[in-house]
Motif scaffolding. Structure first.
Motif, PDB file in Angstrom:
ATOM      1  N   UNK A  66      43.457  44.677  43.082  1.00 17.40           N
ATOM      2  CA  UNK A  66      42.345  44.570  42.132  1.00 17.40           C
ATOM      3  C   UNK A  66      42.553  43.461  41.111  1.00 17.40           C
ATOM      4  N   UNK A  67      43.741  42.854  41.116  1.00 18.16           N
ATOM      5  CA  UNK A  67      43.979  41.752  40.181  1.00 18.16           C
ATOM      6  C   UNK A  67      43.141  40.540  40.579  1.00 18.16           C
ATOM      7  N   UNK A  68      42.556  39.853  39.617  1.00 15.83           N
ATOM      8  CA  UNK A  68      41.697  38.697  39.951  1.00 15.83           C
ATOM      9  C   UNK A  68      42.419  37.617  40.745  1.00 15.83           C
ATOM     10  N   UNK A  69      43.735  37.469  40.534  1.00 19.17           N
ATOM     11  CA  UNK A  69      44.482  36.421  41.227  1.00 19.17           C
ATOM     12  C   UNK A  69      45.261  36.942  42.429  1.00 19.17           C
ATOM     13  N   UNK A  70      44.918  38.136  42.922  1.00 16.38           N
ATOM     14  CA  UNK A  70      45.673  38.745  44.017  1.00 16.38           C
ATOM     15  C   UNK A  70      45.758  37.844  45.250  1.00 16.38           C
ATOM     16  N   UNK A  71      44.676  37.187  45.685  1.00 13.08           N
ATOM     17  CA  UNK A  71      44.803  36.305  46.852  1.00 13.08           C
ATOM     18  C   UNK A  71      45.805  35.172  46.638  1.00 13.08           C
ATOM     19  N   UNK A  72      45.834  34.619  45.416  1.00 14.71           N
ATOM     20  CA  UNK A  72      46.774  33.548  45.124  1.00 14.71           C
ATOM     21  C   UNK A  72      48.209  34.067  45.072  1.00 14.71           C
TER      22      UNK A  72
END
Length: 265
Positions: A66-72
Motif C-alpha cells: 500500500x506504500x505509494x513507492x512500493x513498485x520502486x
C-alpha cells in the motif's frame, strides 16, 4: 537436489539461519527459499544469508504493497538480488492502478509467493487478478490455504476447489508437510506419525490437477517443528511420492523451486 521452497529465518523471531542450516544438513536438503515473515519490511537479514551462503538460499521479500513507492522499492530489491516477493491475494496499490504492485513484480521477473486462505484464492477477484498478469508466476503457499488442518468436510471441499486454479498456467502450488493438512492422529506419538488418507489424497489430487512441474515442497520451518518436525515433513511427502516416476519426485522435491526461484532448468 532437494530444495525447501518455504522456510522462515530471523535474528529476532523464530530461529536464525544457522538452525535451518542444521536441519538441512541433517536431512540432505541442498537449498532453501527464505520466505519473509508477514509485516517484516526489513529484508536485510535474508539478503545477508544469501550472500553468506552462495547458491544455497533465495530470498523472497515482504514489502508494504500500500506504500505509494512500493513498485520502486520492489524494483530496487530485485536489483539487489531478491528472488521473489510475498503478497496477500488481496494486496492492492493506491492510486489509479490497484494492480500496480503485481505488475511491478511481473516487470521485474519476480514470482509472487502468495499467502492467503482458500476463500480468497477461490474468489472471482483472484481469478481476475491472475488473468490481468498472465506473465507473472504466482505460487500459492500451503496448497492454497492457511497452515491449518482439514477438520471438517467443508475445509476439504474448499481445498479441492482451489485446485481448479490449475486452469491458469501461471499458478503453482507449494506442497507443505502433510502434518499441516490433517490433525495429528491419537496414536502418532506412540506409533510414529503417518498422514495417509485425506492428506495423501489431496496431494494426489494436486498432482493430477497441476502436474509435478507446478508443485514444490516446502517445510514451513520452523513452524513445522510444532507439528511433525522437519525430517517428517520431508520424509512423509517423499513416502507418498514413492509410486510416482522419478521425474515427478524430482520436480516436486526440488526441480520446480529451482526453476522458479533460481531460474535454472
Amino acid at each position: 537436489m532437494l530444495i525447501d521452497s518455504h522456510a522462515h529465518v530471523s535474528p529476532v523471531w523464530y530461529e536464525p539461519v544457522e538452525t535451518l542450516l542444521g536441519q538441512m544438513a541433517r536431512h540432505g536438503v541442498a537449498r532453501a527459499v527464505l520466505t519473509q515473515m508477514i509485516g517484516q519490511v526489513d529484508n536485510r537479514y535474508q539478503a545477508d544469508c544469501v550472500r553468506a551462503h552462495p547458491g544455497r538460499f533465495a530470498s523472497v521479500v515482504w514489502i508494504d504493497p500500500a506504500a505509494p513507492d512500493a513498485p520502486q522499492v520492489l524494483a530496487s530489491l530485485a536489483d539487489e538480488g531478491a528472488a521473489g516477493v510475498r503478497l496477500r491475494p488481496g494486496a492492492r496499490s493506491p492510486g489509479d492502478d490497484p494492480l500496480a504492485i503485481w505488475k511491478a513484480a511481473q516487470a521485474c521477473g519476480l514470482p509472487v509467493s502468495c499467502v492467503g486462505n482458500a476463500e480468497a484464492f477461490c474468489a472471482p477477484a483472484f481469478a481476475e487478478l491472475l488473468q490481468a498478469v498472465p506473465g507473472l508466476t504466482v505460487v500459492l503457499e500451503h496448497l492454497g490455504d492457511t497452515s491449518k488442518p482439514m477438520e471438517s468436510e467443508a475445509d476439504g471441499e474448499l481445498r479441492y476447489t482451489v485446485l481448479r486454479l490449475c486452469r491458469f498456467d501461471n499458478v503453482i502450488l507449494k506442497v507443505p508437510g502433510l502434518g499441516e493438512l490433517v490433525p495429528r492422529a491419537s496414536t502418532a506419538l506412540r506409533d510414529g506419525p503417518t498422514f495417509g488418507g485425506a492428506a495423501a489424497a489431496l496431494l494426489e489430487a494436486a498432482i493430477a490437477a497441476f502436474g509435478a512441474p507446478r508443485l514444490m515442497w516446502g517445510s514451513d520451518f520452523p513452524v513445522v517443528s510444532s507439528r511433525e518436525g522437519y525430517g517428517n515433513a520431508l520424509g512423509l511427502v517423499r513416502e507418498c511420492l514413492l509410486d510416482h516416476a522419478a521425474p515427478v519426485r524430482e520436480a516436486i522435491l526440488g526441480g520446480t523451486a529451482r526453476r522458479v526461484f533460481w531460474k535454472e532448468t
